[in-house]
Design a protein around this motif. Structure first.
Motif, short mmCIF file in Angstrom:
data_model
loop_
_atom_site.label_atom_id
_atom_site.label_comp_id
_atom_site.label_asym_id
_atom_site.label_seq_id
_atom_site.Cartn_x
_atom_site.Cartn_y
_atom_site.Cartn_z
N TYR A 173 0.84 -1.20 0.00
CA TYR A 173 0.00 0.00 0.00
C TYR A 173 0.87 1.25 0.00
O TYR A 173 2.08 1.19 0.28
CB TYR A 173 -0.95 0.00 1.20
N ASN A 174 0.26 2.34 -0.31
CA ASN A 174 0.96 3.63 -0.40
C ASN A 174 1.33 4.11 1.01
O ASN A 174 0.46 4.27 1.87
CB ASN A 174 0.03 4.65 -1.08
N LYS A 175 2.62 4.34 1.22
CA LYS A 175 3.09 4.67 2.58
C LYS A 175 2.63 6.07 3.04
O LYS A 175 2.81 6.42 4.20
CB LYS A 175 4.63 4.56 2.65
N LEU A 176 2.04 6.83 2.14
CA LEU A 176 1.47 8.11 2.56
C LEU A 176 0.37 7.90 3.60
O LEU A 176 0.12 8.78 4.43
CB LEU A 176 0.90 8.87 1.36
N TYR A 177 -0.28 6.74 3.57
CA TYR A 177 -1.33 6.47 4.57
C TYR A 177 -0.74 6.43 5.98
O TYR A 177 -1.42 6.77 6.94
CB TYR A 177 -2.07 5.17 4.26
N ASP A 178 0.52 6.02 6.10
CA ASP A 178 1.16 5.99 7.42
C ASP A 178 1.50 7.40 7.90
O ASP A 178 1.89 7.59 9.04
CB ASP A 178 2.46 5.15 7.39
N LYS A 179 1.40 8.38 6.99
CA LYS A 179 1.75 9.77 7.35
C LYS A 179 0.51 10.65 7.48
O LYS A 179 0.61 11.88 7.41
CB LYS A 179 2.69 10.34 6.28
N GLY A 180 -0.65 10.03 7.60
CA GLY A 180 -1.87 10.80 7.87
C GLY A 180 -2.71 11.15 6.65
O GLY A 180 -3.72 11.84 6.75
N TYR A 181 -2.31 10.68 5.48
CA TYR A 181 -3.13 10.93 4.29
C TYR A 181 -4.31 9.96 4.29
O TYR A 181 -4.18 8.81 4.69
CB TYR A 181 -2.31 10.71 3.02
N LYS A 182 -5.45 10.43 3.80
CA LYS A 182 -6.61 9.55 3.71
C LYS A 182 -7.11 9.40 2.27
O LYS A 182 -7.89 8.52 1.96
CB LYS A 182 -7.76 10.12 4.56
N SER A 183 -6.70 10.31 1.42
CA SER A 183 -7.07 10.26 0.00
C SER A 183 -5.85 10.82 -0.73
O SER A 183 -5.30 11.83 -0.31
CB SER A 183 -8.31 11.12 -0.24
N ILE A 184 -5.43 10.15 -1.78
CA ILE A 184 -4.13 10.51 -2.36
C ILE A 184 -4.28 10.95 -3.82
O ILE A 184 -4.91 10.26 -4.63
CB ILE A 184 -3.16 9.31 -2.24
N GLY A 185 -3.69 12.10 -4.10
CA GLY A 185 -3.70 12.59 -5.48
C GLY A 185 -2.32 13.10 -5.80
O GLY A 185 -1.32 12.47 -5.45
N CYS A 186 -2.24 14.30 -6.43
CA CYS A 186 -0.93 14.87 -6.74
C CYS A 186 -0.33 15.53 -5.50
O CYS A 186 -1.05 16.02 -4.63
CB CYS A 186 -1.08 15.92 -7.84
N LEU A 187 1.00 15.61 -5.48
CA LEU A 187 1.71 16.16 -4.31
C LEU A 187 1.28 17.58 -3.95
O LEU A 187 0.95 17.85 -2.80
CB LEU A 187 3.22 16.08 -4.56
N PRO A 188 1.25 18.52 -4.92
CA PRO A 188 0.94 19.90 -4.50
C PRO A 188 -0.52 20.09 -4.10
O PRO A 188 -0.85 21.12 -3.52
CB PRO A 188 1.27 20.74 -5.74
N CYS A 189 -1.37 19.10 -4.38
CA CYS A 189 -2.82 19.28 -4.17
C CYS A 189 -3.37 18.35 -3.11
O CYS A 189 -4.59 18.19 -2.99
CB CYS A 189 -3.55 19.05 -5.48
#
Ligand code: SF4
Length: 237
Positions: A188-204
């Motif tokens: 899975y995308n490790k951004l979820y471990d950093k508090g993200y709940k929905s993932i798109g582009c970095l600046p947005c």
């Protein structure tokens, strides 16, 4: 092809995610593909597809503005699964014209500019990715947003030439998604471990607080609740 009445007669709304996916793959393979945005729902579906068919077709739209964690996940799924994976980029001429005219970070200036960027970097490559397909699969769930409350597990995609759109996880909860990921050891995308709940582009995209709506981190500077990039256009009544 299949029409709306035929779809309704199959009672697919009563079937579970795996059954819906099996039906779609049996009916449309190889002219069916998963639109994978590297979110939790997508890796669940990808894992299920790999158990149904060899070399499932998957496409990723690389907007050119994704997080490193998202690129890392692309490598990981490539290693773990035997996929027919295609990556689509925006047309460089359209990107150049847009950023030279309106700036690299035009999306912060207005909703109109943000939608222009999503159009160039996401929607136009999606059109190319769907060419030649009879059906596409998405990770949309009804509880993600009010704009998605009325999605069906299988529907006709009028916006994209009347092909079939399959949303096998339409009635899944966030907890079900993560239960599947844990039980099946799905990358899975490790951004979820950093508090993200929905993932798109970095600046947005930004992480959200536990009490915030899961999509509050998408285009967080915009006030509207109708936060969609246009990939899944649906008129909200
Ligand atoms: S999410 Fe942001 S960077 Fe990505 S395509 Fe849309 S406006 Fe552009």
């Amino acid at each position: 092809m299949i029409n709306k009445d035929e779809i309704e007669s199959l009672n697919l709304e009563k079937k579970d995610a795996l059954e819906v996916l099996k039906w779609g793959i049996e009916k449309f393979h190889p002219k069916i593909a998963l639109a994978c945005s590297l979110q939790a729902e997508d890796v669940v579906i990808l894992d299920m597809m790999s158990k149904i068919v060899s070399k499932p077709k998957v496409f990723v739209i690389d907007t050119g503005r994704l997080h490193q964690e998202t690129y890392d996940l692309i490598d990981e799924i490539r290693q773990k699964y035997d996929l027919d994976l295609r990556i689509y980029f925006p047309d460089y001429r359209e990107v150049e014209e847009m950023v030279n005219k309106y700036g690299t970070n035009l999306f912060y200036k207005s909703i109109e500019y943000r939608k222009m960027c999503c159009g160039v970097r996401k929607v136009n490559p999606l059109k190319r990715a769907l060419e030649g397909l009879d059906a596409w699969i998405t990770g949309l769930r009804r509880e993600q947003n009010f704009t998605r409350e009325r999605i069906r597990k299988v529907e006709i995609d009028e916006v994209n030439g009347g092909i079939v759109k399959i949303n096998p996880l339409a009635d899944w909860s966030w907890e079900q998604v993560w239960e599947y990921i844990r039980q099946n050891n799905v990358p899975y995308n490790k951004l979820y471990d950093k508090g993200y709940k929905s993932i798109g582009c970095l600046p947005c995209t930004r992480p959200v607080k536990p009490w915030e709506h899961p999509r509050a981190g998408r285009w967080w500077w915009e006030q509207s609740g109708n936060k969609e990039c246009g990939l899944h256009y649906r008129e909200v009544k």
